[in-house]
Enzyme design. Structure first.
Site, mmCIF file in Angstrom:
data_model
loop_
_atom_site.group_PDB
_atom_site.id
_atom_site.type_symbol
_atom_site.label_atom_id
_atom_site.label_comp_id
_atom_site.label_asym_id
_atom_site.label_seq_id
_atom_site.Cartn_x
_atom_site.Cartn_y
_atom_site.Cartn_z
ATOM 1 N N HIS A 1 0.824 -1.281 -0.500
ATOM 2 C CA HIS A 1 -0.340 -0.256 0.203
ATOM 3 C C HIS A 1 0.921 1.101 -0.514
ATOM 4 C CE1 HIS A 1 0.259 1.243 4.285
ATOM 5 N NE2 HIS A 1 -0.001 -0.118 4.510
ATOM 6 N N ASP B 1 -0.175 4.463 0.347
ATOM 7 C CA ASP B 1 -1.029 5.542 1.508
ATOM 8 C C ASP B 1 -0.694 5.764 2.978
ATOM 9 O OD1 ASP B 1 -2.095 3.230 1.877
ATOM 10 O OD2 ASP B 1 -3.990 4.049 4.011
ATOM 11 N N ASP C 1 6.356 0.859 6.388
ATOM 12 C CA ASP C 1 5.205 0.708 5.853
ATOM 13 C C ASP C 1 4.448 2.060 5.147
ATOM 14 O OD1 ASP C 1 2.542 0.069 6.018
ATOM 15 O OD2 ASP C 1 2.381 0.845 8.548
ATOM 16 N N GLU D 1 -5.113 1.352 2.766
ATOM 17 C CA GLU D 1 -5.133 -0.071 3.980
ATOM 18 C C GLU D 1 -4.994 0.860 5.752
ATOM 19 O OE1 GLU D 1 -2.913 -2.211 7.107
ATOM 20 O OE2 GLU D 1 -2.611 -0.678 6.194
ATOM 21 N N GLU D 2 -4.683 1.889 6.004
ATOM 22 C CA GLU D 2 -4.340 2.369 6.792
ATOM 23 C C GLU D 2 -6.081 3.250 7.235
ATOM 24 O OE1 GLU D 2 -1.908 2.042 8.156
ATOM 25 O OE2 GLU D 2 -0.382 2.357 7.368
ATOM 26 N N ASP E 1 3.739 -6.239 4.648
ATOM 27 C CA ASP E 1 3.226 -5.341 5.646
ATOM 28 C C ASP E 1 3.220 -5.797 7.091
ATOM 29 O OD1 ASP E 1 2.221 -2.260 5.679
ATOM 30 O OD2 ASP E 1 -0.185 -2.992 5.355
ATOM 31 N N HIS F 1 4.300 3.986 11.708
ATOM 32 C CA HIS F 1 3.357 4.940 12.552
ATOM 33 C C HIS F 1 3.996 5.664 13.845
ATOM 34 C CE1 HIS F 1 -0.432 2.579 11.397
ATOM 35 N NE2 HIS F 1 0.616 2.281 10.259
HETATM 36 ZN ZN LIG Z 1 0.891 -0.620 6.489
#
Ligand SMILES: [Zn+2]
Length: 452
Positions: A79, A81, A110, A144-145, A168, A421
């Site tokens: 992903h 995003d 990520d 995805e987030e 991921d 994150h």
């Molecule tokens: Zn991810």
């Protein structure tokens, strides 16, 4: 396989990290998640074309980069995003700078770095003259987030790959993920004589262990009683008083909702306090008696387990509105159970005055250890790391659940700090290159099985 396009891989990762692909309001046609995400997707697809692949953009929801033909498709689900940068960075989160061999920026681990590693791993494979027997698709999701609207749009149109993996989560191989079921329980508030519960609010999201719960009461004059009770139940609590009543703020320790045993739930302490103050009827009593401090679902009639672990239940959010108390519970159930079985048991365990509203969820994921997918990924991992490729079972959900026969495979190695994150997220350049080699080989073996 040695990656000959190492420098291009590093540069492309820097460039795509510099595109702030944080979800935003729609920017119009073909940009359902905003301008930044649309640009990141276009960038990746353009790189795919530059490297000689076919590409397709699915109205900005997702895209894919495709190589070869075959009766089946191998999907590598990435992903583009990212979550917002947040506070605490010592680098520019969208600078893509390399310092001491570390490439910094939101999305480096990520999941933009791994996405680029997959792309350049595949390019190296193609340049070596390799031809697949399965059609290869690098799928680039763009939501995805948040709500996975990317896959809800993409999969019905493009079809589900028969086999796949997602870079991921973690290495070695996550072969089992518990089912996720979000439920809302609600019931009428009943207060003991002389005490009024003006408000109760705790937690923000069902999938987090709440570290705060505020309870506002009227009718209690003796602050000393509250302090004494807090000590008795072992609660960390602050008191605030104004002319409209006393507010107690219970403190816990936040943790991911899939591992409630690793946190301290502030809502549990609030319920225990209210119980001690005489709330022995209605929804508060039910929640205290049937959930209380437990996180295995025992009071809710759903305490089950299998070889891959026990069910967990996290009371993530509590609120009061129109004299009704509502809680959101995040349940992670073992792979050998179905959502219906859990819901049936739960319903049977409720008292008549408690209403259950299901919020749905995602079914469990389990891929057999003897399957071609797992066997090949384990071999590739062991060859490249020299470590045993143990199968992992988790309560969290990875992107692999979007597909049927897919598992999470990297990018974080055992023992590495999880930087997704977090502030100062980075991927080391050597890690990035290693990923390209591992993912390139995984594609080689899965895209043309039976030849070593
Ligand atoms: Zn991810």
């Amino acid at each position: 396989m040695i990656i000959g396009n190492r420098d291009e891989l590093i540069q492309a990762t820097q460039e795509i990290v510099r595109i702030a692909s944080v979800k935003d309001a729609s920017a119009g046609e073909g940009k359902p998640f905003g301008e930044g995400i649309a640009r990141a997707l276009e960038y990746a697809l353009a790189k795919g074309r530059e490297l000689g692949f076919k590409t397709e953009n699915f109205s900005g929801y997702a895209g894919h980069i495709e190589f070869g033909e075959g009766p089946e498709t191998l999907g590598v689900l990435c992903h583009l995003d990212v979550v917002p940068a947040g506070e605490g960075w010592s680098m520019d989160p969208f600078g893509g700078e390399i310092i001491d061999g570390k490439l910094y920026g939101r999305g480096t681990i990520d999941d933009k770095g791994p996405a680029m590693a997959v792309l350049y791993g595949l390019a190296a494979l193609k340049d070596s003259g390799w031809q697949p027997q399965r059609r290869i698709r690098i799928i680039l999701g763009c939501d995805e987030e948040s709500g996975w609207d990317c896959m809800h749009h993409y999969l019905p149109i493009a079809g589900k790959p028969e086999i796949g993996f997602t870079p991921d989560a973690e290495f070695p191989v996550i072969s089992s993920e518990k089912g996720i079921l979000m439920v809302e329980l609600s019931g009428a508030l009943q207060c003991p004589k002389g005490i009024e519960l003006v408000d109760i609010q705790g937690g923000n999201r069902p999938n987090m262990v709440p570290d705060r719960c505020r309870v506002k009461l009227r009718g209690i004059e003796d602050e000393g009683l509250l302090v004494k009770t807090a000590t008795k139940i072992g609660a960390k609590m602050d008191l605030e008083r104004d002319e409209s009543g006393i507010t107690m703020v219970f403190k816990g320790v936040s943790a991911h909702g899939s591992m409630p045993e690793t946190g301290v739930n502030a809502i549990s302490y609030a319920l225990a306090m209210l119980h001690h103050l005489g709330f022995e009827q209605g929804i508060i009593n039910f929640l205290y008696e049937h959930i209380g401090f437990s996180h295995d679902g025992r009071g809710l009639n759903i305490e089950v387990k299998d070889a891959f672990g026990p069910l967990t239940a996290n009371t993530g959010v509590i609120s009061l509105e129109d004299n009704r108390v509502k809680v959101l519970v995040d349940i992670r159930y073992p792979v050998s159970f179905t959502q219906e079985q859990i819901l049936d048991r739960l319903t049977a365990g409720l008292s008549a005055d408690v209403t259950l509203l299901s919020h749905g969820g995602k079914g469990p994921l389990h891929v057999d250890g003897d399957s071609q997918l797992i066997q090949i990924l384990q071999r590739v991992y062991e060859k490249h790391t020299g470590e045993e490729a143990k199968l992992i079972s988790i309560g969290g959900g990875t992107y692999a659940r979007a597909l049927d026969n897919a598992v999470a495979f990297g990018p974080v190695f055992p023992g590495q700090t999880e930087l997704a994150h977090q502030p100062d997220e980075y991927i080391s350049v050597s890690h990035l290159v290693k990923l390209a080699e591992i993912y390139g080989e995984a594609i080689a073996k899965l895209g043309r099985p039976g030849r070593d």
